[in-house]
Design a protein around this motif. Structure first.
Motif, PDB file in Angstrom:
ATOM      1  N   SER A  12       0.841  -1.189   0.000  1.00 15.83           N
ATOM      2  CA  SER A  12       0.000   0.000   0.000  1.00 15.83           C
ATOM      3  C   SER A  12       0.878   1.241   0.000  1.00 15.83           C
ATOM      4  O   SER A  12       1.844   1.339   0.756  1.00 15.83           O
ATOM      5  CB  SER A  12      -0.898   0.015   1.243  1.00 15.83           C
ATOM      6  OG  SER A  12      -1.591   1.240   1.325  1.00 15.83           O
ATOM      7  N   MET A  13       0.516   2.206  -0.849  1.00 17.50           N
ATOM      8  CA  MET A  13       1.260   3.466  -0.902  1.00 17.50           C
ATOM      9  C   MET A  13       0.751   4.449   0.146  1.00 17.50           C
ATOM     10  O   MET A  13       1.360   5.489   0.359  1.00 17.50           O
ATOM     11  CB  MET A  13       1.121   4.097  -2.295  1.00 17.50           C
ATOM     12  CG  MET A  13       1.899   3.369  -3.360  1.00 17.50           C
ATOM     13  SD  MET A  13       1.946   4.279  -4.918  1.00 17.50           S
ATOM     14  CE  MET A  13       0.399   3.802  -5.631  1.00 17.50           C
ATOM     15  N   GLU A  14      -0.329   4.115   0.787  1.00 15.04           N
ATOM     16  CA  GLU A  14      -0.944   5.005   1.767  1.00 15.04           C
ATOM     17  C   GLU A  14       0.034   5.322   2.907  1.00 15.04           C
ATOM     18  O   GLU A  14       0.538   4.422   3.570  1.00 15.04           O
ATOM     19  CB  GLU A  14      -2.210   4.352   2.336  1.00 15.04           C
ATOM     20  CG  GLU A  14      -3.135   5.312   3.008  1.00 15.04           C
ATOM     21  CD  GLU A  14      -3.752   6.315   2.038  1.00 15.04           C
ATOM     22  OE1 GLU A  14      -3.837   7.488   2.415  1.00 15.04           O
ATOM     23  OE2 GLU A  14      -4.114   5.918   0.913  1.00 15.04           O
ATOM     24  N   PHE A  39       5.412  -1.131  -5.943  1.00 13.83           N
ATOM     25  CA  PHE A  39       4.452  -0.117  -6.367  1.00 13.83           C
ATOM     26  C   PHE A  39       4.421   0.052  -7.882  1.00 13.83           C
ATOM     27  O   PHE A  39       3.398   0.414  -8.451  1.00 13.83           O
ATOM     28  CB  PHE A  39       4.722   1.210  -5.658  1.00 13.83           C
ATOM     29  CG  PHE A  39       4.551   1.117  -4.156  1.00 13.83           C
ATOM     30  CD1 PHE A  39       3.606   0.274  -3.591  1.00 13.83           C
ATOM     31  CD2 PHE A  39       5.346   1.857  -3.309  1.00 13.83           C
ATOM     32  CE1 PHE A  39       3.446   0.172  -2.220  1.00 13.83           C
ATOM     33  CE2 PHE A  39       5.203   1.765  -1.931  1.00 13.83           C
ATOM     34  CZ  PHE A  39       4.245   0.922  -1.387  1.00 13.83           C
ATOM     35  N   ILE A  48       0.939  -0.010 -10.181  1.00 14.52           N
ATOM     36  CA  ILE A  48       0.587   1.008 -11.167  1.00 14.52           C
ATOM     37  C   ILE A  48       0.160   0.362 -12.477  1.00 14.52           C
ATOM     38  O   ILE A  48      -0.737   0.841 -13.164  1.00 14.52           O
ATOM     39  CB  ILE A  48       1.775   1.975 -11.398  1.00 14.52           C
ATOM     40  CG1 ILE A  48       2.047   2.766 -10.138  1.00 14.52           C
ATOM     41  CG2 ILE A  48       1.520   2.912 -12.557  1.00 14.52           C
ATOM     42  CD1 ILE A  48       0.870   3.532  -9.624  1.00 14.52           C
ATOM     43  N   ASN A  91      -3.415  -0.413 -12.076  1.00 19.63           N
ATOM     44  CA  ASN A  91      -4.349   0.653 -11.728  1.00 19.63           C
ATOM     45  C   ASN A  91      -3.753   2.011 -12.078  1.00 19.63           C
ATOM     46  O   ASN A  91      -2.990   2.589 -11.303  1.00 19.63           O
ATOM     47  CB  ASN A  91      -4.674   0.583 -10.231  1.00 19.63           C
ATOM     48  CG  ASN A  91      -5.796   1.496  -9.845  1.00 19.63           C
ATOM     49  OD1 ASN A  91      -6.183   2.388 -10.605  1.00 19.63           O
ATOM     50  ND2 ASN A  91      -6.326   1.287  -8.660  1.00 19.63           N
ATOM     51  N   ASP A 136      -5.125   4.812 -12.094  1.00 20.80           N
ATOM     52  CA  ASP A 136      -5.621   5.894 -11.235  1.00 20.80           C
ATOM     53  C   ASP A 136      -4.617   6.252 -10.146  1.00 20.80           C
ATOM     54  O   ASP A 136      -4.673   7.342  -9.574  1.00 20.80           O
ATOM     55  CB  ASP A 136      -6.950   5.505 -10.580  1.00 20.80           C
ATOM     56  CG  ASP A 136      -8.064   5.347 -11.593  1.00 20.80           C
ATOM     57  OD1 ASP A 136      -7.941   5.927 -12.698  1.00 20.80           O
ATOM     58  OD2 ASP A 136      -9.047   4.644 -11.288  1.00 20.80           O
ATOM     59  N   LEU A 137      -3.701   5.350  -9.850  1.00 24.67           N
ATOM     60  CA  LEU A 137      -2.693   5.583  -8.809  1.00 24.67           C
ATOM     61  C   LEU A 137      -1.456   6.307  -9.335  1.00 24.67           C
ATOM     62  O   LEU A 137      -0.511   6.537  -8.588  1.00 24.67           O
ATOM     63  CB  LEU A 137      -2.262   4.250  -8.176  1.00 24.67           C
ATOM     64  CG  LEU A 137      -3.343   3.475  -7.428  1.00 24.67           C
ATOM     65  CD1 LEU A 137      -2.800   2.116  -6.989  1.00 24.67           C
ATOM     66  CD2 LEU A 137      -3.831   4.269  -6.232  1.00 24.67           C
ATOM     67  N   MET A 175      -0.339   9.549  -7.480  1.00 20.14           N
ATOM     68  CA  MET A 175       0.129   9.173  -6.144  1.00 20.14           C
ATOM     69  C   MET A 175       1.516   8.528  -6.233  1.00 20.14           C
ATOM     70  O   MET A 175       2.391   8.791  -5.406  1.00 20.14           O
ATOM     71  CB  MET A 175      -0.875   8.218  -5.508  1.00 20.14           C
ATOM     72  CG  MET A 175      -0.622   7.901  -4.071  1.00 20.14           C
ATOM     73  SD  MET A 175      -1.924   6.775  -3.492  1.00 20.14           S
ATOM     74  CE  MET A 175      -1.700   6.908  -1.750  1.00 20.14           C
ATOM     75  N   TRP A 176       1.723   7.693  -7.259  1.00 22.63           N
ATOM     76  CA  TRP A 176       3.013   7.045  -7.469  1.00 22.63           C
ATOM     77  C   TRP A 176       4.106   8.069  -7.781  1.00 22.63           C
ATOM     78  O   TRP A 176       5.213   8.001  -7.253  1.00 22.63           O
ATOM     79  CB  TRP A 176       2.896   6.023  -8.585  1.00 22.63           C
ATOM     80  CG  TRP A 176       4.203   5.539  -9.138  1.00 22.63           C
ATOM     81  CD1 TRP A 176       4.641   5.666 -10.410  1.00 22.63           C
ATOM     82  CD2 TRP A 176       5.244   4.852  -8.435  1.00 22.63           C
ATOM     83  NE1 TRP A 176       5.894   5.108 -10.539  1.00 22.63           N
ATOM     84  CE2 TRP A 176       6.283   4.602  -9.345  1.00 22.63           C
ATOM     85  CE3 TRP A 176       5.397   4.432  -7.127  1.00 22.63           C
ATOM     86  CZ2 TRP A 176       7.447   3.947  -8.995  1.00 22.63           C
ATOM     87  CZ3 TRP A 176       6.577   3.779  -6.771  1.00 22.63           C
ATOM     88  CH2 TRP A 176       7.581   3.543  -7.700  1.00 22.63           C
TER      89      TRP A 176
END
Length: 167
Positions: free
Chosen positions: A16-18, A72, A76, A79, A81-82, A85-86
């Motif tokens: 998770s990148m969160e 990560f 990507i 998805n 959409d990330l 964020m990436w």
């Protein structure tokens, strides 16, 4: 070390990148602060940090970061959409790398000695001994493959990498 332990636990549990960007930003700030603490340079502070095993932590950080980066990148691909964020996370990772490298280089700073001082010989011998211990720590605690990886990464991202003058 607590941050690195947390990162390791997170990597073992779930990709998770969160919150990761904040962790890398905090680590970058910590390395910047550590570099400032030993500037001057302060041989005493350099010694304390070296003896605490800080270079092992730097090495651990770089290994954790490499795992994050490859994990990560795979996320990507699944998805798009990330993507933003990436990119933000990747920037935080690179800034953290730069801070850690600057910190490591600041460990090599040495004070200027005046050859006119009466105790110049003793001071220069103490300085040489400290430098020898610093280099020993670096050789024993930093993984040369990881350092080469960081140098190559930052070279490829630099302006010089695309300038024909440097090729």
């Amino acid at each position: 070390r607590m941050m690195l332990d947390k990162m390791e636990q997170d990597q073992l549990w779930q990709a998770s990148m969160e919150g990761r960007q904040e962790q890398y930003s905090l680590l970058a700030q910590l390395f910047q602060t550590a570099a400032e603490i030993i500037q001057g340079p302060s041989r005493g502070n350099q010694h304390l940090l070296l003896e605490s095993g800080i270079l092992l932590d730097v090495n651990q950080l770089w290994k954790r970061q490499r795992i994050d980066e490859f994990t990560f990148r795979e996320l990507i691909q699944d998805n798009e959409d990330l993507f933003q964020m990436w990119m933000d996370l990747l920037r935080a990772m690179r800034l953290c790398e730069i801070s850690a490298l600057k910190f490591a280089l600041s460990l090599m700073e040495e004070e200027y000695l005046n050859p006119e001082e009466t105790n110049f010989r003793e001071l220069s011998e103490a300085l040489a001994e400290h430098k020898k211990k610093t280099i020993r720590h670096m050789v024993e605690e930093l993984d040369p493959k990881v350092i080469c990886d960081k140098v190559i990464t930052h070279w490829n991202l630099s302006v010089e990498a695309v300038d024909s003058f440097y090729q």
